[in-house]
Design an enzyme around this catalytic site. Structure first.
Site, PDB file in Angstrom:
ATOM      1  N   LYS A 122     -12.478  -2.896  -1.783  1.00  0.00           N
ATOM      2  CA  LYS A 122     -11.039  -2.776  -2.514  1.00  0.00           C
ATOM      3  C   LYS A 122     -10.113  -2.391  -1.218  1.00  0.00           C
ATOM      4  O   LYS A 122      -8.930  -2.693  -1.117  1.00  0.00           O
ATOM      5  CB  LYS A 122     -11.043  -1.710  -3.436  1.00  0.00           C
ATOM      6  N   ASN A 123     -10.491  -1.265  -0.403  1.00  0.00           N
ATOM      7  CA  ASN A 123      -9.808  -0.663   0.468  1.00  0.00           C
ATOM      8  C   ASN A 123      -9.664  -1.659   1.662  1.00  0.00           C
ATOM      9  O   ASN A 123      -8.643  -1.460   2.334  1.00  0.00           O
ATOM     10  CB  ASN A 123     -10.201   0.663   0.723  1.00  0.00           C
ATOM     11  N   CYS A 144      -0.511  11.930  -6.317  1.00  0.00           N
ATOM     12  CA  CYS A 144      -1.521  11.167  -7.399  1.00  0.00           C
ATOM     13  C   CYS A 144      -2.444  12.451  -7.886  1.00  0.00           C
ATOM     14  O   CYS A 144      -2.494  13.443  -7.286  1.00  0.00           O
ATOM     15  CB  CYS A 144      -2.284   9.956  -6.833  1.00  0.00           C
ATOM     16  N   ARG A 186      -0.285  13.522  -1.006  1.00  0.00           N
ATOM     17  CA  ARG A 186      -0.387  12.345  -0.080  1.00  0.00           C
ATOM     18  C   ARG A 186       1.070  11.869   0.466  1.00  0.00           C
ATOM     19  O   ARG A 186       1.480  10.766   0.206  1.00  0.00           O
ATOM     20  CB  ARG A 186      -1.028  11.153  -1.012  1.00  0.00           C
ATOM     21  N   ASP A 189     -14.579   9.716  -0.387  1.00  0.00           N
ATOM     22  CA  ASP A 189     -14.542   8.970  -1.852  1.00  0.00           C
ATOM     23  C   ASP A 189     -16.083   8.729  -2.331  1.00  0.00           C
ATOM     24  O   ASP A 189     -16.204   8.131  -3.317  1.00  0.00           O
ATOM     25  CB  ASP A 189     -14.076   7.391  -1.361  1.00  0.00           C
ATOM     26  N   ARG A 204      -9.921   0.366 -11.491  1.00  0.00           N
ATOM     27  CA  ARG A 204      -9.135   0.080 -10.434  1.00  0.00           C
ATOM     28  C   ARG A 204      -9.901  -0.041  -9.268  1.00  0.00           C
ATOM     29  O   ARG A 204      -9.719  -0.845  -8.393  1.00  0.00           O
ATOM     30  CB  ARG A 204      -8.123   1.462 -10.250  1.00  0.00           C
TER      31      ARG A 204
HETATM   32  C1  EPZ Z   1      -7.176   5.588   2.270  1.00  0.00           C
HETATM   33  O1  EPZ Z   1      -5.988   6.388   1.756  1.00  0.00           O
HETATM   34  C2  EPZ Z   1      -7.923   5.176   0.880  1.00  0.00           C
HETATM   35  N1  EPZ Z   1      -7.322   4.196   0.101  1.00  0.00           N
HETATM   36  C3  EPZ Z   1      -8.468   6.286   0.132  1.00  0.00           C
HETATM   37  O2  EPZ Z   1      -9.304   5.792  -1.029  1.00  0.00           O
HETATM   38  C4  EPZ Z   1      -9.499   7.463   0.803  1.00  0.00           C
HETATM   39  O3  EPZ Z   1      -9.688   8.383   0.233  1.00  0.00           O
HETATM   40  C5  EPZ Z   1      -8.634   7.668   2.324  1.00  0.00           C
HETATM   41  O4  EPZ Z   1      -8.181   6.557   2.935  1.00  0.00           O
HETATM   42  C6  EPZ Z   1      -9.408   8.474   3.140  1.00  0.00           C
HETATM   43  O5  EPZ Z   1     -10.618   8.075   3.606  1.00  0.00           O
HETATM   44  C7  EPZ Z   1      -7.114   3.010   0.608  1.00  0.00           C
HETATM   45  O6  EPZ Z   1      -7.558   2.627   1.638  1.00  0.00           O
HETATM   46  C8  EPZ Z   1      -6.165   2.000  -0.380  1.00  0.00           C
HETATM   47  P1  EPZ Z   1      -5.170   8.745   4.575  1.00  0.00           P
HETATM   48  P2  EPZ Z   1      -5.193   6.799   2.675  1.00  0.00           P
HETATM   49  O7  EPZ Z   1      -3.909   8.468   4.931  1.00  0.00           O
HETATM   50  O8  EPZ Z   1      -4.864   5.805   3.591  1.00  0.00           O
HETATM   51  C9  EPZ Z   1      -2.805  13.200   4.495  1.00  0.00           C
HETATM   52  C10 EPZ Z   1     -10.071   5.692  -3.064  1.00  0.00           C
HETATM   53  O9  EPZ Z   1     -10.605   6.326  -3.883  1.00  0.00           O
HETATM   54  N2  EPZ Z   1      -1.794  12.403   5.299  1.00  0.00           N
HETATM   55  O10 EPZ Z   1      -6.345   8.847   5.477  1.00  0.00           O
HETATM   56  O11 EPZ Z   1      -3.617   7.207   1.796  1.00  0.00           O
HETATM   57  C11 EPZ Z   1      -3.388  12.917   3.156  1.00  0.00           C
HETATM   58  O12 EPZ Z   1      -2.442  13.507   2.224  1.00  0.00           O
HETATM   59  C12 EPZ Z   1      -8.877   5.947  -2.204  1.00  0.00           C
HETATM   60  O13 EPZ Z   1     -10.254   4.214  -2.992  1.00  0.00           O
HETATM   61  C13 EPZ Z   1      -0.686  13.106   5.417  1.00  0.00           C
HETATM   62  O14 EPZ Z   1      -0.684  14.200   5.283  1.00  0.00           O
HETATM   63  O15 EPZ Z   1      -5.623   7.956   3.136  1.00  0.00           O
HETATM   64  C14 EPZ Z   1      -4.638  12.985   3.053  1.00  0.00           C
HETATM   65  O16 EPZ Z   1      -4.936  14.499   2.679  1.00  0.00           O
HETATM   66  C15 EPZ Z   1      -8.478   7.450  -2.652  1.00  0.00           C
HETATM   67  N3  EPZ Z   1       0.505  12.121   5.844  1.00  0.00           N
HETATM   68  C16 EPZ Z   1      -5.506  12.443   4.292  1.00  0.00           C
HETATM   69  O17 EPZ Z   1      -4.009  12.739   5.269  1.00  0.00           O
HETATM   70  C17 EPZ Z   1       0.392  10.922   5.798  1.00  0.00           C
HETATM   71  O18 EPZ Z   1       1.488  10.378   6.370  1.00  0.00           O
HETATM   72  C18 EPZ Z   1      -6.124  11.275   4.287  1.00  0.00           C
HETATM   73  O19 EPZ Z   1      -5.200  10.445   4.144  1.00  0.00           O
HETATM   74  C19 EPZ Z   1      -0.435  10.130   5.742  1.00  0.00           C
HETATM   75  C20 EPZ Z   1      -1.786  10.795   5.101  1.00  0.00           C
END
Ligand code: EPZ
Length: 421
Positions: A22-23, A118, A123, A308, A400
């Site tokens: 998915k991701n 969410c 996020r 995850d 999802r």
């Molecule tokens: C991806 O989300 C995945 N989703 C998430 O999977 C996964 O949990 C996450 O990476 C971490 O591995 C997809 O790929 C579609 P991040 P993403 O940006 O890209 C903070 C699932 O269950 N952050 O690496 O949104 C954020 O708040 C989902 O399939 C900022 O602060 O994750 C979080 O605490 C859930 N500012 C941390 O970094 C930003 O600009 C990791 O977020 C971006 C992120």
């Protein structure tokens, strides 16, 4: 809303096919905006998030055709003239923000709604904005929308991320493929989905080196051409189903599974006493009788233990022999499955980002509620070995990210059914 009923007891035996990730797919689909030529993805998972991304891309003018009962997506960005990603689609799925970089690269401008928080955390998108501004974009937040413009086009830059955000890395890499000059992206995310995206972009003619390491170098090109790319196997679905025989007992082969996608997770399973064996067709997980050992888990960016899979691992540790400590370091609110597991008799104490799980002999089935995608499936896993019936409501969260979970688990002997409410 549907419910899923799981009746605990009975070992699992057989094979479970692992679908496309998915991701990975949610990052690959927006790449269709980077070319006028067709991008075809194969091994596409049939999930509601994929349908949501398809609807978003169609609203931007991309032609999206689902072929072969949805396993193939044929997309064409030729007619993609709209640069505005509306709130009513983006609010459904945070990954919609992955059109920001491609829209900027294609149109020199983009208006993308902030996805909103969410269940698992605020996020924000500050790291995305930081990287794209380094490429020359001017980005402003107005009425919940990010208004981005690069009237003189994007220009390669040296960018060092404060945190290796997966989504920010994907947005910046996609934008940089068509920027003038070279971009050096430091402290980049190293997840396998980043490597899959880079492989697809290279197939489209992009010049990218270093994906999978913490430094990615992208040399901008004039244009990208079409390509056909197979979506990587889903390592989170894989880890989830590896835990099914670990919890219920039995012997299950995960078809298409690869140990290199889950290095730390497999180590932790071994520490708990569950052996993982690589086979011709994938990965085999077997658990005979006897309790598993308690283990400590700390979620980290790749190649660490995936956030995850934290909820699913907790379901296993609820009946381990001893006390396990789980530390969630990636998201600020990702223990919502704990109170639901406690309704089933689990002994869990949550304090901030740490959960202490003291193993009990056996959980008891109960009515429980899904709160987010991974929490939902952890409740189903817990129900596989619980005494009696577990009824999981709000399973739309599940759809999802998991294709027909009742068929995949039912196919290896689980007593599980979906009922319409
Ligand atoms: C991806 O989300 C995945 N989703 C998430 O999977 C996964 O949990 C996450 O990476 C971490 O591995 C997809 O790929 C579609 P991040 P993403 O940006 O890209 C903070 C699932 O269950 N952050 O690496 O949104 C954020 O708040 C989902 O399939 C900022 O602060 O994750 C979080 O605490 C859930 N500012 C941390 O970094 C930003 O600009 C990791 O977020 C971006 C992120």
């Amino acid at each position: 809303m549907d419910k899923i009923i799981v009746t605990g007891g009975g070992a699992l035996n057989g094979q479970i096919p692992i679908a496309g990730a998915k991701n990975a797919c949610l990052a690959l689909m927006p790449a269709s905006l980077l070319s006028d030529e067709p991008l075809t993805l194969t091994n596409v998972p049939r999930l509601s998030d994929i349908a949501t991304m398809g609807a978003l891309l169609r609203s931007l003018g991309v032609e999206v055709a689902g072929l072969a009962d949805g396993r193939v997506l044929a997309m064409s960005g030729q007619g993609a003239e709209n640069h505005v990603a509306e709130y009513d689609i983006v609010r459904k799925m945070r990954a919609s923000n992955l059109v920001l970089g491609p829209l900027l690269a294609r149109h020199g401008r983009a208006v993308v709604s902030l996805p909103g928080g969410c269940a698992i955390g605020a996020r924000p998108m500050d790291i995305h904005v930081f990287g794209l501004e380094k490429l020359g974009a001017e980005i402003e937040l107005r009425e919940g929308y990010l208004h981005a413009g690069a009237p003189n086009g994007l220009k390669g830059a040296e960018i060092a991320l404060a945190f290796p955000s997966v989504g920010a890395t994907e947005n910046i890499v996609m934008a940089a493929t068509l920027a003038r000059g070279t971009t050096v992206l430091k402290n980049a995310a190293r997840e396998p989905e980043i490597c899959d995206l880079a492989a697809c972009l290279r197939a489209m003619g992009a010049q990218i080196e270093g994906a999978g390491s913490d430094t990615i170098v992208i040399k901008g090109v004039e244009r990208l051409h079409g390509a056909t790319h197979p979506v990587l196997p889903d390592r989170i679905e894989l880890g989830t189903y590896m835990l099914a025989p670990a919890i219920a007992g039995g012997d299950v082969e995960l078809l298409g599974g690869r140990a290199d996608l889950l290095p730390t997770f497999c180590e932790k399973l071994a520490e708990a006493g569950i052996t993982v064996e690589e086979t011709e067709a994938g990965l085999r997980v077997a658990r005979r009788n006897g309790r598993i050992r308690a283990v400590d888990v700390r979620t980290e960016v790749f190649p660490g233990f995936p956030t995850d899979l934290q909820a699913q691992m907790m379901a296993l540790l609820c009946t381990a022999d001893g006390e396990s400590v789980l530390e969630e370091t990636i998201f600020e609110n990702r223990f919502m499955h704990a109170p639901e597991l406690m309704r089933m008799g689990a002994d869990i104490e949550v304090q901030g980002g740490t959960a202490r799980v003291r193993g009990v002999r056996r959980l008891k089935g109960a009515p429980v509620m899904a709160t987010d995608l991974r929490a939902s499936v952890s409740l189903i896993l817990a129900g596989l070995a619980a005494e009696g019936e577990t009824v999981v409501s709000r399973v739309y969260h599940l759809d999802r990210g998991y294709e027909h979970v009742e068929q995949k688990l039912g196919g290896v002997g689980a007593r599980i059914e979906r009922v319409k409410e």
